[in-house]
Motif scaffolding. Structure first.
Motif, PDB file in Angstrom:
ATOM      1  N   ASP A  13       0.807  -1.217   0.000  1.00  0.00           N
ATOM      2  CA  ASP A  13       0.000   0.000   0.000  1.00  0.00           C
ATOM      3  C   ASP A  13       0.845   1.274   0.000  1.00  0.00           C
ATOM      4  O   ASP A  13       0.340   2.364   0.265  1.00  0.00           O
ATOM      5  CB  ASP A  13      -1.013  -0.002   1.151  1.00  0.00           C
ATOM      6  CG  ASP A  13      -0.387  -0.151   2.524  1.00  0.00           C
ATOM      7  OD1 ASP A  13       0.771  -0.610   2.622  1.00  0.00           O
ATOM      8  OD2 ASP A  13      -1.067   0.162   3.524  1.00  0.00           O
ATOM      9  N   THR A 117      12.165   9.716   2.347  1.00  0.00           N
ATOM     10  CA  THR A 117      10.975   9.830   1.498  1.00  0.00           C
ATOM     11  C   THR A 117      10.592  11.270   1.192  1.00  0.00           C
ATOM     12  O   THR A 117      10.178  11.564   0.071  1.00  0.00           O
ATOM     13  CB  THR A 117       9.772   9.088   2.119  1.00  0.00           C
ATOM     14  OG1 THR A 117       9.543   9.584   3.432  1.00  0.00           O
ATOM     15  CG2 THR A 117      10.020   7.600   2.173  1.00  0.00           C
ATOM     16  N   ARG A 121      10.550  12.504  -2.596  1.00  0.00           N
ATOM     17  CA  ARG A 121       9.321  13.068  -3.169  1.00  0.00           C
ATOM     18  C   ARG A 121       9.593  14.444  -3.789  1.00  0.00           C
ATOM     19  O   ARG A 121       9.128  14.750  -4.884  1.00  0.00           O
ATOM     20  CB  ARG A 121       8.254  13.170  -2.080  1.00  0.00           C
ATOM     21  CG  ARG A 121       6.878  12.850  -2.534  1.00  0.00           C
ATOM     22  CD  ARG A 121       5.806  12.869  -1.455  1.00  0.00           C
ATOM     23  NE  ARG A 121       6.144  13.252  -0.107  1.00  0.00           N
ATOM     24  CZ  ARG A 121       6.384  12.399   0.889  1.00  0.00           C
ATOM     25  NH1 ARG A 121       6.328  11.103   0.706  1.00  0.00           N
ATOM     26  NH2 ARG A 121       6.660  12.848   2.090  1.00  0.00           N
ATOM     27  N   SER A 143      -0.628   2.014   7.781  1.00  0.00           N
ATOM     28  CA  SER A 143      -0.353   3.394   8.176  1.00  0.00           C
ATOM     29  C   SER A 143       1.145   3.626   8.102  1.00  0.00           C
ATOM     30  O   SER A 143       1.937   2.697   8.121  1.00  0.00           O
ATOM     31  CB  SER A 143      -0.861   3.669   9.593  1.00  0.00           C
ATOM     32  OG  SER A 143      -0.136   2.869  10.521  1.00  0.00           O
ATOM     33  N   ARG A 146       4.173   7.538   3.224  1.00  0.00           N
ATOM     34  CA  ARG A 146       4.186   6.924   1.894  1.00  0.00           C
ATOM     35  C   ARG A 146       5.112   7.712   0.978  1.00  0.00           C
ATOM     36  O   ARG A 146       5.162   8.936   1.048  1.00  0.00           O
ATOM     37  CB  ARG A 146       2.780   6.870   1.316  1.00  0.00           C
ATOM     38  CG  ARG A 146       1.891   5.859   2.010  1.00  0.00           C
ATOM     39  CD  ARG A 146       0.433   5.971   1.558  1.00  0.00           C
ATOM     40  NE  ARG A 146      -0.383   4.822   1.907  1.00  0.00           N
ATOM     41  CZ  ARG A 146      -0.740   4.480   3.128  1.00  0.00           C
ATOM     42  NH1 ARG A 146      -0.327   5.182   4.141  1.00  0.00           N
ATOM     43  NH2 ARG A 146      -1.480   3.414   3.351  1.00  0.00           N
ATOM     44  N   ASP A 149       2.838   9.878  -2.070  1.00  0.00           N
ATOM     45  CA  ASP A 149       1.713  10.759  -1.749  1.00  0.00           C
ATOM     46  C   ASP A 149       1.946  12.164  -2.279  1.00  0.00           C
ATOM     47  O   ASP A 149       3.015  12.747  -2.081  1.00  0.00           O
ATOM     48  CB  ASP A 149       1.492  10.826  -0.237  1.00  0.00           C
ATOM     49  CG  ASP A 149       0.676   9.669   0.291  1.00  0.00           C
ATOM     50  OD1 ASP A 149       0.237   8.827  -0.518  1.00  0.00           O
ATOM     51  OD2 ASP A 149       0.478   9.609   1.518  1.00  0.00           O
ATOM     52  N   GLY A 150       0.929  12.709  -2.945  1.00  0.00           N
ATOM     53  CA  GLY A 150       0.979  14.086  -3.406  1.00  0.00           C
ATOM     54  C   GLY A 150       1.693  14.322  -4.721  1.00  0.00           C
ATOM     55  O   GLY A 150       1.716  15.443  -5.216  1.00  0.00           O
ATOM     56  N   THR A 152       2.287  14.261  -8.709  1.00  0.00           N
ATOM     57  CA  THR A 152       1.523  14.229  -9.955  1.00  0.00           C
ATOM     58  C   THR A 152       2.493  14.414 -11.110  1.00  0.00           C
ATOM     59  O   THR A 152       3.576  14.988 -10.948  1.00  0.00           O
ATOM     60  CB  THR A 152       0.470  15.355 -10.006  1.00  0.00           C
ATOM     61  OG1 THR A 152       1.141  16.612  -9.911  1.00  0.00           O
ATOM     62  CG2 THR A 152      -0.540  15.233  -8.889  1.00  0.00           C
TER      63      THR A 152
END
Length: 178
Positions: A13, A117, A121, A143, A146, A149-150, A152
């Motif tokens: 996940d 991370t 990112r 949990s 990640r 996340d965020g 694009t």
């Protein structure tokens, strides 16, 4: 020109935080890690990763990573002094993306980004990461932080996929802007 290579352990996940909670290591993962670090002569770390790793790795016998991480040049994105001190570690103040662009232009091997991370990112969002080398565990963490996340607008081209004996997926992707 150097490549920036993000190496990350993830749950199914997408959780990257505390991978020791959901990983079972095997020979394929050992060989993959050895391959990843064999081309790197510089590592970028975020401050949180530095704070976790600096007390642990200098006395670790977990190979081949201990020898690698203790001997490689480490650039740590932070605005505060690096304590405890760790051989080969220097602080990078200011814009990490600009710093990475300068590193990419220099001669040398790959620039590795390990465990960090938030930094990974930011570098992915800025389009300066060339390769994502992911290891995905057959577990749902539920949990935790990640990696993706965020984000694009990042396209990935699959370069390699392999299943390990413990059911992990080893995935290598080339990145390109969307």
């Amino acid at each position: 020109m150097r490549r920036v290579v993000v190496y990350q352990l993830l749950s199914l996940d997408g959780v990257a935080e505390s991978p020791d909670r959901f990983f079972a290591w095997d020979d394929v993962l050992d060989a993959n890690l050895a391959d990843v670090i064999s081309t790197q002569d510089v590592v970028l770390l975020g401050r949180r990763s530095y704070d976790e790793w600096a007390p642990y790795w200098p006395t670790s016998d977990v190979e081949p990573f201990a020898t690698f991480i203790n001997g490689v040049t480490k650039h740590v994105v932070t605005s505060s002094p690096l304590e405890p001190a760790w051989t080969g570690a220097t602080a990078v103040e200011g814009d990490p993306v600009a710093f990475v662009r300068t590193l990419k232009e220099a001669d040398g091997g790959d620039v590795g980004v390990h465990a960090s991370t938030t930094l990974a990112r930011a570098l992915l969002a800025a389009g300066v990461v060339d390769v994502l080398r992911l290891v995905v565990a057959p577990a749902i963490a539920g949990s935790g932080g990640r990696l993706l996340d965020g984000l694009t607008g990042v396209r990935l081209e699959l370069l390699r996929s392999e299943a390990s004996p413990t059911g992990c997926l080893v995935l290598d992707y080339r990145t390109s802007p969307a």
